[in-house]
Design an enzyme around this catalytic site. Structure first.
Site, PDB file in Angstrom:
ATOM      1  N   GLN A  96       0.846  -1.203   0.000  1.00  0.00           N
ATOM      2  CA  GLN A  96       0.000   0.000   0.000  1.00  0.00           C
ATOM      3  C   GLN A  96       0.878   1.248   0.000  1.00  0.00           C
ATOM      4  O   GLN A  96       1.815   1.351   0.796  1.00  0.00           O
ATOM      5  CB  GLN A  96      -0.915   0.002   1.234  1.00  0.00           C
ATOM      6  CG  GLN A  96      -1.918   1.148   1.218  1.00  0.00           C
ATOM      7  CD  GLN A  96      -2.935   1.070   2.364  1.00  0.00           C
ATOM      8  OE1 GLN A  96      -2.834   0.211   3.232  1.00  0.00           O
ATOM      9  NE2 GLN A  96      -3.893   1.972   2.346  1.00  0.00           N
ATOM     10  N   HIS A 102      -8.466   1.494  -0.815  1.00  0.00           N
ATOM     11  CA  HIS A 102      -9.023   1.461  -2.170  1.00  0.00           C
ATOM     12  C   HIS A 102      -9.001   0.039  -2.698  1.00  0.00           C
ATOM     13  O   HIS A 102      -8.139  -0.769  -2.335  1.00  0.00           O
ATOM     14  CB  HIS A 102      -8.232   2.388  -3.099  1.00  0.00           C
ATOM     15  CG  HIS A 102      -6.749   2.256  -2.964  1.00  0.00           C
ATOM     16  ND1 HIS A 102      -6.038   2.874  -1.956  1.00  0.00           N
ATOM     17  CD2 HIS A 102      -5.838   1.556  -3.679  1.00  0.00           C
ATOM     18  CE1 HIS A 102      -4.759   2.565  -2.062  1.00  0.00           C
ATOM     19  NE2 HIS A 102      -4.612   1.756  -3.097  1.00  0.00           N
TER      20      HIS A 102
HETATM   21  P1  5GP Z   1      -1.595   1.158  -3.555  1.00  0.00           P
HETATM   22  O1  5GP Z   1      -0.137   0.925  -3.922  1.00  0.00           O
HETATM   23  O2  5GP Z   1      -1.701   2.064  -2.357  1.00  0.00           O
HETATM   24  O3  5GP Z   1      -2.385  -0.093  -3.402  1.00  0.00           O
HETATM   25  O4  5GP Z   1      -2.244   1.884  -4.792  1.00  0.00           O
HETATM   26  C1  5GP Z   1      -2.188   3.270  -4.963  1.00  0.00           C
HETATM   27  C2  5GP Z   1      -2.506   3.538  -6.409  1.00  0.00           C
HETATM   28  O5  5GP Z   1      -2.839   4.907  -6.536  1.00  0.00           O
HETATM   29  C3  5GP Z   1      -1.352   3.252  -7.370  1.00  0.00           C
HETATM   30  O6  5GP Z   1      -1.750   2.299  -8.340  1.00  0.00           O
HETATM   31  C4  5GP Z   1      -1.069   4.623  -7.987  1.00  0.00           C
HETATM   32  O7  5GP Z   1      -0.698   4.560  -9.360  1.00  0.00           O
HETATM   33  C5  5GP Z   1      -2.370   5.371  -7.775  1.00  0.00           C
HETATM   34  N1  5GP Z   1      -2.228   6.818  -7.660  1.00  0.00           N
HETATM   35  C6  5GP Z   1      -1.297   7.483  -6.939  1.00  0.00           C
HETATM   36  N2  5GP Z   1      -1.460   8.803  -7.060  1.00  0.00           N
HETATM   37  C7  5GP Z   1      -2.542   8.986  -7.883  1.00  0.00           C
HETATM   38  C8  5GP Z   1      -3.211  10.154  -8.383  1.00  0.00           C
HETATM   39  O8  5GP Z   1      -2.849  11.299  -8.088  1.00  0.00           O
HETATM   40  N3  5GP Z   1      -4.263   9.953  -9.194  1.00  0.00           N
HETATM   41  C9  5GP Z   1      -4.689   8.698  -9.536  1.00  0.00           C
HETATM   42  N4  5GP Z   1      -5.740   8.619 -10.345  1.00  0.00           N
HETATM   43  N5  5GP Z   1      -4.089   7.570  -9.081  1.00  0.00           N
HETATM   44  C10 5GP Z   1      -3.031   7.725  -8.261  1.00  0.00           C
END
Ligand code: 5GP
Ligand code: ZN
Length: 116
Positions: A96, A102
């Site tokens: 994460q 999410h």
């Molecule tokens: P995690 O690694 O926390 O499971 O996923 C976070 C996700 O958020 C990643 O896939 C990353 O590309 C996406 N993300 C990060 N910053 C932004 C942003 O400013 N806008 C959008 N639409 N996605 C984002």
């Protein structure tokens, strides 16, 4: 409750732009900025909930709503029959990076197990 410093709270409040795929009363879905597959949508609660660890019984229907929204989007996008992956990462070892929980909806390519 929202947190003014949280990136996804700001997206939910439209203070930061995103390509929105769905919006309801409790949740919003938008396309990932760095897609890991041809379809990569993030489904988030509008309320700030940092990680999966912060969900309680009270959020059971919210969680169900997130999954059912992913299913609905998959049908709308025509990817339901071929298949898709739903993924929630929790904390550092779970990968994460944004601490507003999410659900990832990923589709359009083959996924393996275990995930890379
Ligand atoms: P995690 O690694 O926390 O499971 O996923 C976070 C996700 O958020 C990643 O896939 C990353 O590309 C996406 N993300 C990060 N910053 C932004 C942003 O400013 N806008 C959008 N639409 N996605 C984002
Ligand atoms: Zn937040």
């Amino acid at each position: 409750m929202t947190q003014s410093t949280c990136l996804f709270c700001q997206i939910a409040e439209k203070k930061i732009p995103a390509k929105i795929a769905y919006e309801g009363k409790q949740i919003i879905a938008f396309h990932d900025i760095a897609p890991q597959a041809p379809v990569h949508i993030l489904i988030i609660p509008k309320e700030h909930i940092a990680t999966v660890n912060d969900f309680s019984e009270q959020e059971a229907s919210l969680l169900g709503h997130m999954v059912l929204t992913a299913k609905k989007l998959a049908h709308e996008l025509g990817i339901a029959e071929d298949g898709y992956r739903l993924n929630m990462n929790c904390n550092h070892l779970g990968g994460q990076t944004v601490f507003h929980t999410h659900l990832h909806l990923l589709a359009g390519r083959q996924f393996g197990w275990p995930p890379g």
